[in-house]
Design a protein around this motif. Structure first.
Motif, PDB file in Angstrom:
ATOM      1  N   GLN A   1      45.993  46.664  44.706  1.00 50.40           N
ATOM      2  CA  GLN A   1      46.606  45.355  44.478  1.00 50.40           C
ATOM      3  C   GLN A   1      45.955  44.268  45.327  1.00 50.40           C
ATOM      4  O   GLN A   1      45.727  43.156  44.846  1.00 50.40           O
ATOM      5  CB  GLN A   1      48.106  45.432  44.781  1.00 50.40           C
ATOM      6  CG  GLN A   1      48.853  44.137  44.463  1.00 50.40           C
ATOM      7  CD  GLN A   1      50.355  44.283  44.674  1.00 50.40           C
ATOM      8  OE1 GLN A   1      50.837  45.364  45.018  1.00 50.40           O
ATOM      9  NE2 GLN A   1      51.085  43.202  44.468  1.00 50.40           N
TER      10      GLN A   1
ATOM     11  N   GLN B   1      36.989  35.260  40.797  1.00 53.27           N
ATOM     12  CA  GLN B   1      36.735  34.780  39.440  1.00 53.27           C
ATOM     13  C   GLN B   1      36.980  33.277  39.334  1.00 53.27           C
ATOM     14  O   GLN B   1      36.197  32.556  38.697  1.00 53.27           O
ATOM     15  CB  GLN B   1      37.611  35.541  38.443  1.00 53.27           C
ATOM     16  CG  GLN B   1      37.181  36.989  38.237  1.00 53.27           C
ATOM     17  CD  GLN B   1      38.074  37.727  37.268  1.00 53.27           C
ATOM     18  OE1 GLN B   1      39.303  37.617  37.342  1.00 53.27           O
ATOM     19  NE2 GLN B   1      37.479  38.488  36.363  1.00 53.27           N
ATOM     20  N   GLN B   2      38.048  32.807  39.953  1.00 49.10           N
ATOM     21  CA  GLN B   2      38.337  31.372  39.929  1.00 49.10           C
ATOM     22  C   GLN B   2      37.247  30.587  40.659  1.00 49.10           C
ATOM     23  O   GLN B   2      36.823  29.515  40.204  1.00 49.10           O
ATOM     24  CB  GLN B   2      39.708  31.101  40.569  1.00 49.10           C
ATOM     25  CG  GLN B   2      40.887  31.661  39.789  1.00 49.10           C
ATOM     26  CD  GLN B   2      40.953  31.113  38.369  1.00 49.10           C
ATOM     27  OE1 GLN B   2      40.770  29.912  38.144  1.00 49.10           O
ATOM     28  NE2 GLN B   2      41.201  31.995  37.407  1.00 49.10           N
TER      29      GLN B   2
ATOM     30  N   LEU C   1      33.018  37.568  35.824  1.00 48.56           N
ATOM     31  CA  LEU C   1      34.071  37.076  34.932  1.00 48.56           C
ATOM     32  C   LEU C   1      34.509  38.124  33.917  1.00 48.56           C
ATOM     33  O   LEU C   1      35.668  38.147  33.506  1.00 48.56           O
ATOM     34  CB  LEU C   1      33.589  35.812  34.214  1.00 48.56           C
ATOM     35  CG  LEU C   1      33.299  34.612  35.132  1.00 48.56           C
ATOM     36  CD1 LEU C   1      32.785  33.434  34.324  1.00 48.56           C
ATOM     37  CD2 LEU C   1      34.542  34.221  35.920  1.00 48.56           C
TER      38      LEU C   1
ATOM     39  N   GLN D   1      33.940  41.457  34.525  1.00 46.34           N
ATOM     40  CA  GLN D   1      33.941  42.749  35.232  1.00 46.34           C
ATOM     41  C   GLN D   1      32.943  43.698  34.571  1.00 46.34           C
ATOM     42  O   GLN D   1      33.211  44.883  34.371  1.00 46.34           O
ATOM     43  CB  GLN D   1      35.341  43.367  35.247  1.00 46.34           C
ATOM     44  CG  GLN D   1      36.363  42.543  36.005  1.00 46.34           C
ATOM     45  CD  GLN D   1      37.734  43.185  36.031  1.00 46.34           C
ATOM     46  OE1 GLN D   1      38.704  42.603  35.564  1.00 46.34           O
ATOM     47  NE2 GLN D   1      37.822  44.375  36.586  1.00 46.34           N
TER      48      GLN D   1
ATOM     49  N   TYR E   1      29.803  39.249  44.324  1.00 48.31           N
ATOM     50  CA  TYR E   1      30.023  37.819  44.554  1.00 48.31           C
ATOM     51  C   TYR E   1      28.995  37.250  45.534  1.00 48.31           C
ATOM     52  O   TYR E   1      28.545  36.110  45.375  1.00 48.31           O
ATOM     53  CB  TYR E   1      31.435  37.591  45.086  1.00 48.31           C
ATOM     54  CG  TYR E   1      31.804  36.129  45.216  1.00 48.31           C
ATOM     55  CD1 TYR E   1      31.841  35.298  44.096  1.00 48.31           C
ATOM     56  CD2 TYR E   1      32.114  35.579  46.456  1.00 48.31           C
ATOM     57  CE1 TYR E   1      32.180  33.957  44.212  1.00 48.31           C
ATOM     58  CE2 TYR E   1      32.455  34.240  46.579  1.00 48.31           C
ATOM     59  CZ  TYR E   1      32.484  33.429  45.454  1.00 48.31           C
ATOM     60  OH  TYR E   1      32.816  32.099  45.566  1.00 48.31           O
TER      61      TYR E   1
ATOM     62  N   GLN F   1      42.844  43.323  43.677  1.00 48.74           N
ATOM     63  CA  GLN F   1      43.075  42.597  42.426  1.00 48.74           C
ATOM     64  C   GLN F   1      43.280  41.109  42.709  1.00 48.74           C
ATOM     65  O   GLN F   1      42.731  40.248  42.013  1.00 48.74           O
ATOM     66  CB  GLN F   1      44.298  43.172  41.706  1.00 48.74           C
ATOM     67  CG  GLN F   1      44.075  44.563  41.133  1.00 48.74           C
ATOM     68  CD  GLN F   1      45.348  45.169  40.567  1.00 48.74           C
ATOM     69  OE1 GLN F   1      46.427  44.570  40.644  1.00 48.74           O
ATOM     70  NE2 GLN F   1      45.235  46.363  40.002  1.00 48.74           N
ATOM     71  N   LYS F   2      44.052  40.822  43.742  1.00 48.93           N
ATOM     72  CA  LYS F   2      44.280  39.429  44.124  1.00 48.93           C
ATOM     73  C   LYS F   2      42.977  38.786  44.592  1.00 48.93           C
ATOM     74  O   LYS F   2      42.652  37.649  44.214  1.00 48.93           O
ATOM     75  CB  LYS F   2      45.333  39.363  45.230  1.00 48.93           C
ATOM     76  CG  LYS F   2      45.650  37.946  45.686  1.00 48.93           C
ATOM     77  CD  LYS F   2      46.699  37.952  46.796  1.00 48.93           C
ATOM     78  CE  LYS F   2      46.976  36.526  47.265  1.00 48.93           C
ATOM     79  NZ  LYS F   2      47.976  36.495  48.367  1.00 48.93           N
ATOM     80  N   TYR F   3      42.228  39.514  45.406  1.00 51.25           N
ATOM     81  CA  TYR F   3      40.950  39.000  45.908  1.00 51.25           C
ATOM     82  C   TYR F   3      39.980  38.749  44.757  1.00 51.25           C
ATOM     83  O   TYR F   3      39.306  37.711  44.704  1.00 51.25           O
ATOM     84  CB  TYR F   3      40.365  40.003  46.898  1.00 51.25           C
ATOM     85  CG  TYR F   3      38.954  39.699  47.341  1.00 51.25           C
ATOM     86  CD1 TYR F   3      38.674  38.619  48.164  1.00 51.25           C
ATOM     87  CD2 TYR F   3      37.896  40.514  46.931  1.00 51.25           C
ATOM     88  CE1 TYR F   3      37.376  38.343  48.574  1.00 51.25           C
ATOM     89  CE2 TYR F   3      36.600  40.248  47.339  1.00 51.25           C
ATOM     90  CZ  TYR F   3      36.341  39.165  48.155  1.00 51.25           C
ATOM     91  OH  TYR F   3      35.055  38.898  48.554  1.00 51.25           O
ATOM     92  N   PHE F   4      39.951  39.681  43.811  1.00 48.12           N
ATOM     93  CA  PHE F   4      39.024  39.542  42.691  1.00 48.12           C
ATOM     94  C   PHE F   4      39.411  38.366  41.797  1.00 48.12           C
ATOM     95  O   PHE F   4      38.547  37.663  41.267  1.00 48.12           O
ATOM     96  CB  PHE F   4      38.987  40.831  41.872  1.00 48.12           C
ATOM     97  CG  PHE F   4      37.922  40.839  40.815  1.00 48.12           C
ATOM     98  CD1 PHE F   4      36.579  40.840  41.152  1.00 48.12           C
ATOM     99  CD2 PHE F   4      38.261  40.833  39.469  1.00 48.12           C
ATOM    100  CE1 PHE F   4      35.592  40.842  40.176  1.00 48.12           C
ATOM    101  CE2 PHE F   4      37.284  40.834  38.494  1.00 48.12           C
ATOM    102  CZ  PHE F   4      35.948  40.840  38.850  1.00 48.12           C
ATOM    103  N   SER F   5      40.698  38.146  41.632  1.00 46.17           N
ATOM    104  CA  SER F   5      41.161  37.000  40.848  1.00 46.17           C
ATOM    105  C   SER F   5      40.692  35.693  41.487  1.00 46.17           C
ATOM    106  O   SER F   5      40.255  34.765  40.795  1.00 46.17           O
ATOM    107  CB  SER F   5      42.685  37.026  40.734  1.00 46.17           C
ATOM    108  OG  SER F   5      43.152  35.902  40.012  1.00 46.17           O
ATOM    109  N   GLU F   6      40.759  35.637  42.815  1.00 44.45           N
ATOM    110  CA  GLU F   6      40.275  34.448  43.525  1.00 44.45           C
ATOM    111  C   GLU F   6      38.766  34.289  43.347  1.00 44.45           C
ATOM    112  O   GLU F   6      38.265  33.167  43.182  1.00 44.45           O
ATOM    113  CB  GLU F   6      40.625  34.558  45.010  1.00 44.45           C
ATOM    114  CG  GLU F   6      42.120  34.521  45.294  1.00 44.45           C
ATOM    115  CD  GLU F   6      42.428  34.797  46.756  1.00 44.45           C
ATOM    116  OE1 GLU F   6      41.473  35.098  47.516  1.00 44.45           O
ATOM    117  OE2 GLU F   6      43.611  34.725  47.144  1.00 44.45           O
TER     118      GLU F   6
END
Length: 252
Positions: free
Chosen positions: A193, A203-204, A180, A182, A142, A196-201
């Motif tokens: 976990q 991506q957004q 986007l 991966q 990122y 996963q939350k950090y990666f979702s953020e």
């Protein structure tokens, strides 16, 4: 000695009688021996002079070979010492590191500091530090993306007379595609976990950046994610972005 013919007394080294000219065998033999001795001396000198360059060259080559061997030995010793010191330094750094310290940095959300900690203490990808290594890998992808975006924004804001190059936009799309989809072995599977939350953020945020900075629509972002970044589809998006931003497109 006396001449056998006329009886004249003269030195024995003379080759003939200076009075009557009678040949002197003894003198002639002495002269012959002197000539042969002189020739042998000249021949010996010639041989010595001829062999000197070869002798000197051999000596020089021997010295060079000796120096080369000594240099190789010294280099081997130096590299061995440096490797040993580096190994001991790494072991020392690992002993100073702790999962607790990494966890404390992890909880602050300062991923740059976490990245620096893992590499400074030589515990990146080490047992027990998998969660922090995974976070750093996501952050690394990122951060490359954001750095390229910031460079493009700076050029657009402060250097309006300069048009960005196509490769600059391509680099942004390259990292966006990795995030986007991966599409990188280091982030292909997110295990923890929290990450996963950090990666979702992440991506957004990446999608928001594409839609904001590059003025792509949501539909275009979805199409971009499906395209093959190594072929003409990516170039189509680059040209579209240049046209929309009013930049002059030039091939790299």
């Amino acid at each position: 000695m006396k001449c056998s013919k006329c009886g004249y007394d003269y030195p024995a080294r003379e080759t003939k009688c200076p009075y009557c000219g009678e040949p002197n065998k003894l003198g002639m033999e002495w002269e012959k021996e002197e000539d042969e001795t002189r020739k042998e001396t000249l021949l010996t000198k010639a041989k010595v002079l001829h062999s000197m360059p070869l002798y000197v060259a051999n000596k020089i080559m021997n010295i060079i070979l000796l120096l080369a061997v000594v240099l190789l030995v010294v280099l081997f010793i130096v590299f061995f010492i440096l490797g040993y010191v580096d190994e001991k330094h790494t072991e020392h750094q690992k002993r100073l590191a702790s999962v607790e310290a990494a966890e404390e940095i992890f909880r602050t959300g300062d991923n740059a500091a976490l990245d620096a900690y893992l590499h400074e203490y030589e515990v990146y990808a080490e047992d027990g530090y998998e969660k922090y290594t995974e976070r750093v890998d996501i952050y690394d992808r990122y951060s490359h993306f954001i750095e390229d975006v910031m460079d493009l924004r700076e050029k657009s804001d402060w250097e309006s007379d300069k048009t960005p190059r196509a490769y600059e936009v391509e680099d942004i799309l390259y990292y966006a595609h990795e995030i986007l989809l991966q599409d990188d072995y280091r982030i292909s599977e997110i295990e923890f976990q929290e990450n996963q939350k950090y990666f979702s953020e992440i991506q957004q945020n990446t999608i928001a950046t594409l839609m904001g900075t590059l003025e792509m629509t949501e539909e275009e972002v979805n199409e971009f994610v499906k395209c093959d970044r190594y072929y003409d589809e990516e170039e189509t998006f680059v040209k579209m972005i240049f046209e929309r931003k009013g930049w002059e497109y030039e091939e790299n």
